[in-house]
Scaffold this motif. Structure first.
Motif, mmCIF file in Angstrom:
data_model
loop_
_atom_site.group_PDB
_atom_site.id
_atom_site.type_symbol
_atom_site.label_atom_id
_atom_site.label_comp_id
_atom_site.label_asym_id
_atom_site.label_seq_id
_atom_site.Cartn_x
_atom_site.Cartn_y
_atom_site.Cartn_z
ATOM 1 N N LEU A 143 8.681 17.200 54.628
ATOM 2 C CA LEU A 143 7.885 17.947 55.342
ATOM 3 C C LEU A 143 8.186 17.993 56.920
ATOM 4 O O LEU A 143 8.001 18.958 57.602
ATOM 5 C CB LEU A 143 6.599 17.952 55.095
ATOM 6 N N THR A 151 6.952 12.516 56.712
ATOM 7 C CA THR A 151 5.844 13.061 55.909
ATOM 8 C C THR A 151 6.731 13.794 54.715
ATOM 9 O O THR A 151 7.693 14.863 54.898
ATOM 10 C CB THR A 151 5.187 14.146 56.563
ATOM 11 N N TRP A 152 6.385 13.527 53.477
ATOM 12 C CA TRP A 152 7.155 14.155 52.264
ATOM 13 C C TRP A 152 6.388 14.853 51.354
ATOM 14 O O TRP A 152 5.249 14.080 51.180
ATOM 15 C CB TRP A 152 7.816 12.902 51.692
ATOM 16 N N LYS A 153 6.718 15.794 50.904
ATOM 17 C CA LYS A 153 5.989 16.326 49.476
ATOM 18 C C LYS A 153 6.564 15.460 48.414
ATOM 19 O O LYS A 153 7.660 15.142 48.163
ATOM 20 C CB LYS A 153 6.179 17.886 49.425
ATOM 21 N N PRO A 162 1.129 17.760 42.764
ATOM 22 C CA PRO A 162 1.672 17.551 44.095
ATOM 23 C C PRO A 162 0.787 16.776 45.122
ATOM 24 O O PRO A 162 -0.508 16.704 44.830
ATOM 25 C CB PRO A 162 2.039 19.011 44.906
ATOM 26 N N CYS A 163 1.404 15.932 45.836
ATOM 27 C CA CYS A 163 0.871 15.067 46.981
ATOM 28 C C CYS A 163 1.468 15.016 48.182
ATOM 29 O O CYS A 163 2.684 15.542 48.151
ATOM 30 C CB CYS A 163 0.417 13.777 46.465
ATOM 31 N N VAL A 164 1.187 14.470 49.253
ATOM 32 C CA VAL A 164 2.037 14.158 50.506
ATOM 33 C C VAL A 164 1.985 12.497 50.714
ATOM 34 O O VAL A 164 1.097 11.886 50.592
ATOM 35 C CB VAL A 164 1.367 14.809 51.620
ATOM 36 N N PHE A 210 -2.151 17.277 48.971
ATOM 37 C CA PHE A 210 -1.259 18.169 49.279
ATOM 38 C C PHE A 210 -1.621 19.580 49.563
ATOM 39 O O PHE A 210 -2.545 19.935 48.621
ATOM 40 C CB PHE A 210 0.049 18.436 48.159
ATOM 41 N N ASP A 212 -1.358 23.321 50.412
ATOM 42 C CA ASP A 212 -0.516 24.597 50.376
ATOM 43 C C ASP A 212 -1.077 25.744 51.169
ATOM 44 O O ASP A 212 -2.054 26.428 50.791
ATOM 45 C CB ASP A 212 -0.285 25.008 48.806
#
Length: 335
Positions: A143, A151-153, A162-164, A210, A212
């Motif tokens: 991300l 920072t990654w999805k 989904p999460c971060v 996460f 959206d």
């Protein structure tokens, strides 16, 4: 790659006093606007623009006026691998809007990059797409890379949701612990939620909800005015999240459009306040240098400490932008 950056920076040490003119796309804000005398900090900004172009293979700024507006720091990667956050942090610092927030010289930049390379074994290794963490979180897409973290999805394979993953670099474990503490104790529908904490390749990592949605800064830049009802709902949510922090004894200290996402809930936009890594307890002796100048209350310096009012000042600026599409101080910082 770090050694190549250092070599390029050392080449800038031969540069003299900045010229009054320059190449569009590489001029500093003060050079582009013609405001005030130029200092070596203008060359440092130009150096940052050059480094970013080398890293992302395209210019960061297209025309002169681009440097006078807020901009997103791009994700930096090499052959699909994210650069260590410490490298991105150094490059990011070169592009600070205010000259005083940049490194004082190209030599200082070179020294910082050299230090980052020397202690590379203490930084997170390259994080790769598809990496599975704790046999649970699978990295899906990057991300972004900010001043303190990658920072990654990710996909929570146990829940199928989904999460971060916010992967802090080795120099910011205290910020990670502070963010974990704040989010563990403060819950609000309009504040990002903490799901878990873990380690990724030796780096402290926060697992977050996460969201959206659309970044508030993109909504501001789109020129599409919000309806009165939408604005009132967004304002109420952001005020509520900020109040929840204050009621729990915390100051955010970096409220700005880049730290707000507008999540679509049916046909409605619901705001989510992000990134409490700079949070501090109310009344504590805290660093006055943190925060984003464009949204920073000048009274911080007059009072010599952060207060609830400073968060509310920043929030008021953000709400003004969301309502009008423009910053109340234009391209300048509050004074």
């Amino acid at each position: 790659p770090g050694e190549e950056l250092i070599g390029l920076v050392r080449g800038f040490l031969l540069a003299g006093t900045p010229a009054e003119t320059g190449t569009p796309g590489f001029m500093s804000p003060e050079q582009a606007s013609g405001s005030g005398p130029l200092t070596p900090a203008a060359d440092v900004f130009s150096l940052g623009a050059v480094l970013v172009q080398l890293l992302i293979d395209r210019p960061l700024f297209s025309v002169v006026d681009d440097v006078l507006r807020p901009f997103d720091f791009p994700s930096i990667s090499l052959d699909g691998f994210a650069y260590p956050a410490v490298i991105a942090q150094i490059v990011h610092s070169l592009l600070s809007a205010a000259p005083e927030d940049r490194p004082v010289s190209a030599r200082g930049v070179a020294d910082r990059l050299s230090g980052a390379v020397r202690k590379g074994e203490h930084q997170p290794q390259f994080v790769e797409l598809g990496l599975r963490v704790d046999d649970r979180y699978e990295l899906v897409s990057e991300l972004g890379t900010g001043a303190t973290a990658q920072t990654w999805k990710a996909l929570d394979t146990r829940l199928g949701t989904p999460c971060v993953l916010k992967i802090l670099d080795g120099d910011h474990h205290q910020a990670a612990e502070r963010e974990r503490e704040v989010l563990a104790h403060v819950r609000h529908a309009n504040l990002v939620g903490l799901k878990d904490t873990t380690m990724v390749l030796g780096a402290t990592t926060l697992v977050l909800d996460f969201v959206d949605g659309l970044a508030a800064e993109l909504q501001i830049g789109a020129g599409d005015p919000l309806k009165v009802e939408e604005f009132a709902r967004i304002a109420s949510g952001l005020i509520g999240a900020t109040h929840a922090l204050h009621e729990s004894g915390w100051l955010h200290r970096d409220i700005k459009p880049q730290n707000i996402l507008l999540r679509t809930s049916g046909e409605r936009l619901a705001p989510v306040l992000l990134d409490v890594g700079l949070a501090a307890q109310i009344g504590a002796d805290t660093d006055l240098a943190v925060g984003t100048m464009r949204y920073k209350d000048p009274l911080v310096y007059q009072a010599g400490r952060w207060t609830v009012d400073n968060d509310l000042f920043a929030l008021a600026l953000v709400l003004y932008e969301l309502a009008t599409g423009t910053h109340p101080y234009g391209s300048d910082v509050p004074a």
